[in-house]
Scaffold this motif. Structure first.
Motif, short mmCIF file in Angstrom:
data_model
loop_
_atom_site.label_atom_id
_atom_site.label_comp_id
_atom_site.label_asym_id
_atom_site.label_seq_id
_atom_site.Cartn_x
_atom_site.Cartn_y
_atom_site.Cartn_z
N ALA A 149 0.82 -1.21 0.00
CA ALA A 149 0.00 0.00 0.00
C ALA A 149 0.85 1.26 0.00
O ALA A 149 0.51 2.25 -0.65
CB ALA A 149 -0.92 -0.01 1.21
N SER A 150 1.98 1.24 0.72
CA SER A 150 2.85 2.41 0.79
C SER A 150 3.49 2.72 -0.56
O SER A 150 3.62 3.88 -0.95
CB SER A 150 3.93 2.22 1.86
N VAL A 151 3.89 1.66 -1.27
CA VAL A 151 4.43 1.85 -2.62
C VAL A 151 3.38 2.51 -3.51
O VAL A 151 3.66 3.48 -4.25
CB VAL A 151 4.88 0.51 -3.23
N GLY A 152 2.16 2.03 -3.43
CA GLY A 152 1.09 2.59 -4.24
C GLY A 152 0.76 4.02 -3.85
O GLY A 152 0.53 4.88 -4.72
N LEU A 153 0.72 4.31 -2.55
CA LEU A 153 0.43 5.67 -2.10
C LEU A 153 1.51 6.65 -2.54
O LEU A 153 1.23 7.78 -2.94
CB LEU A 153 0.30 5.68 -0.57
N LYS A 154 2.76 6.21 -2.48
CA LYS A 154 3.88 7.06 -2.93
C LYS A 154 3.76 7.35 -4.43
O LYS A 154 3.95 8.49 -4.87
CB LYS A 154 5.20 6.38 -2.61
N ARG A 155 3.43 6.32 -5.20
CA ARG A 155 3.28 6.52 -6.64
C ARG A 155 2.08 7.39 -6.97
O ARG A 155 2.03 8.05 -8.02
CB ARG A 155 3.15 5.16 -7.34
N ALA A 156 1.10 7.39 -6.08
CA ALA A 156 -0.08 8.23 -6.29
C ALA A 156 0.16 9.67 -5.88
O ALA A 156 -0.74 10.51 -6.02
CB ALA A 156 -1.27 7.66 -5.51
N GLY A 157 1.36 9.97 -5.34
CA GLY A 157 1.70 11.35 -5.03
C GLY A 157 1.63 11.74 -3.57
O GLY A 157 1.83 12.90 -3.22
N HIS A 158 1.37 10.78 -2.67
CA HIS A 158 1.32 11.10 -1.25
C HIS A 158 2.73 11.23 -0.69
O HIS A 158 3.64 10.48 -1.07
CB HIS A 158 0.56 10.01 -0.48
N ARG A 159 2.93 12.18 0.23
CA ARG A 159 4.25 12.40 0.81
C ARG A 159 4.61 11.27 1.78
O ARG A 159 3.75 10.81 2.55
CB ARG A 159 4.30 13.73 1.53
N PRO A 160 5.90 10.84 1.78
CA PRO A 160 6.33 9.75 2.67
C PRO A 160 6.01 9.99 4.13
O PRO A 160 5.60 9.06 4.84
CB PRO A 160 7.83 9.68 2.42
N ILE A 161 6.19 11.22 4.61
CA ILE A 161 5.95 11.49 6.03
C ILE A 161 4.49 11.28 6.39
O ILE A 161 4.15 10.74 7.45
CB ILE A 161 6.41 12.92 6.41
N ARG A 162 3.59 11.65 5.49
CA ARG A 162 2.16 11.44 5.74
C ARG A 162 1.81 9.96 5.72
O ARG A 162 0.97 9.50 6.50
CB ARG A 162 1.32 12.19 4.70
N ILE A 163 2.45 9.22 4.83
CA ILE A 163 2.21 7.78 4.76
C ILE A 163 2.66 7.10 6.05
O ILE A 163 1.94 6.27 6.62
CB ILE A 163 2.94 7.18 3.54
N LEU A 164 3.84 7.47 6.53
CA LEU A 164 4.37 6.88 7.77
C LEU A 164 3.50 7.24 8.97
O LEU A 164 3.24 6.39 9.83
CB LEU A 164 5.81 7.34 8.00
N LEU A 165 3.05 8.48 9.02
CA LEU A 165 2.18 8.90 10.14
C LEU A 165 0.85 8.15 10.11
O LEU A 165 0.29 7.81 11.16
CB LEU A 165 1.94 10.40 10.08
N MET A 166 0.35 7.87 8.91
CA MET A 166 -0.88 7.11 8.79
C MET A 166 -0.72 5.71 9.39
O MET A 166 -1.55 5.26 10.18
CB MET A 166 -1.29 6.99 7.32
N TRP A 167 0.38 5.02 9.02
CA TRP A 167 0.59 3.67 9.53
C TRP A 167 0.87 3.68 11.03
O TRP A 167 0.45 2.76 11.76
CB TRP A 167 1.74 3.01 8.78
N LEU A 168 1.57 4.71 11.52
CA LEU A 168 1.82 4.82 12.95
C LEU A 168 0.51 4.98 13.71
O LEU A 168 0.29 4.35 14.75
CB LEU A 168 2.75 6.00 13.24
N ALA A 169 -0.38 5.83 13.18
CA ALA A 169 -1.68 6.03 13.82
C ALA A 169 -2.50 4.74 13.84
O ALA A 169 -3.14 4.41 14.84
CB ALA A 169 -2.45 7.14 13.09
#
Length: 241
Positions: A149-169
């Motif tokens: 999912a993180s690979v896909g979110l990054k390719r979709a233009g989401h910032r890495p820090i937001r992706i990491l914070l999402m998984w941490l939450a």
């Protein structure tokens, strides 16, 4: 309760690990699919022998049958709602997340993980003993899920820090679900706790068959069947050692 929350966090912490791997050490899509299938096989085995079998021993066939079917139905309806809201591609690694809503993707990902966390908390109610095999299965299965999912979110233009914070939450909410599951059902009738365990099992099985395995097969092809079987065998062997 705090012990249950700790183990829920232990199982969910691999979501962050998988996200880090997906963002900074991306694997070939075929490898991601194989790891996903391996994790699915581990979970199938754990659901059968660590959740359903023990729940049957406590509550009998009626409690586990009702719980399993209700869990499957609940996930089916929830998944349908999330898909219609824009979270259909939440586990894809090819960037399809850009077609959906971020809030739906987060909600869907959380929905995927909550049954596992509740099952960890409820398992402590059965004699106060934790099924470390199930915790290990949740830990292993979460890695490919968040990685893909993180690979896909990054390719979709989401910032890495937001992706990491999402998984941490989500990992923290998983810990809360485990703790609250234990606190809410402490002292409850064994038939109810058995039904809740079966409910979690039904939700997990429906999640695996409707999202995780189809997406793994789409990316990995026929090898997915072998990887799933190997994961099942690994968890089965560990549970009998």
């Amino acid at each position: 309760m705090w012990t249950a929350a700790f183990w829920g966090l232990a199982g969910g912490s691999s979501l962050v690990l998988g996200a880090l791997l997906g963002l900074y050490a991306p694997l070939n899509k075929t490898w991601v699919a194989l790891i996903m299938a391996l994790g699915a096989g581990v979970l199938v085995s754990s659901v059968a022998f660590e959740l359903m079998d023990k729940a049957f021993g406590q509550g009998g066939l009626d409690a586990v049958s009702i719980g399993l079917l209700l869990g499957a139905l609940a996930f089916f309806l929830g998944d349908l709602a999330v898909n219609r809201a824009g979270g259909k591609h939440r586990k894809r690694s090819s960037g399809q997340q850009q077609e959906g809503q971020a809030s739906a993707i987060v909600l869907g990902t959380l929905m995927d993980g909550i049954p596992e966390s509740i099952a960890i908390g409820v398992s402590l109610l059965a004699g106060g003993k934790l099924s470390w095999i199930f915790v290990a299965a949740v830990f292993l299965s979460n890695i490919p899920e968040s990685l893909s999912a993180s690979v896909g979110l990054k390719r979709a233009g989401h910032r890495p820090i937001r992706i990491l914070l999402m998984w941490l939450a989500i990992a923290l909410l998983s810990a809360m679900a485990s703790g609250l599951g234990y606190a809410a059902l402490r002292g409850a009738d064994v038939n109810l706790t058995a039904g809740i365990q079966a409910f979690a099992a039904g939700a997990i099985l429906t999640m695996l068959s409707s999202t995780m395995l189809p997406e793994a097969y789409e990316e990995g092809g026929a090898m997915i069947g072998l990887a799933t079987t190997c994961g099942f065998l690994a968890a089965f062997t560990l549970s009998h050692l």
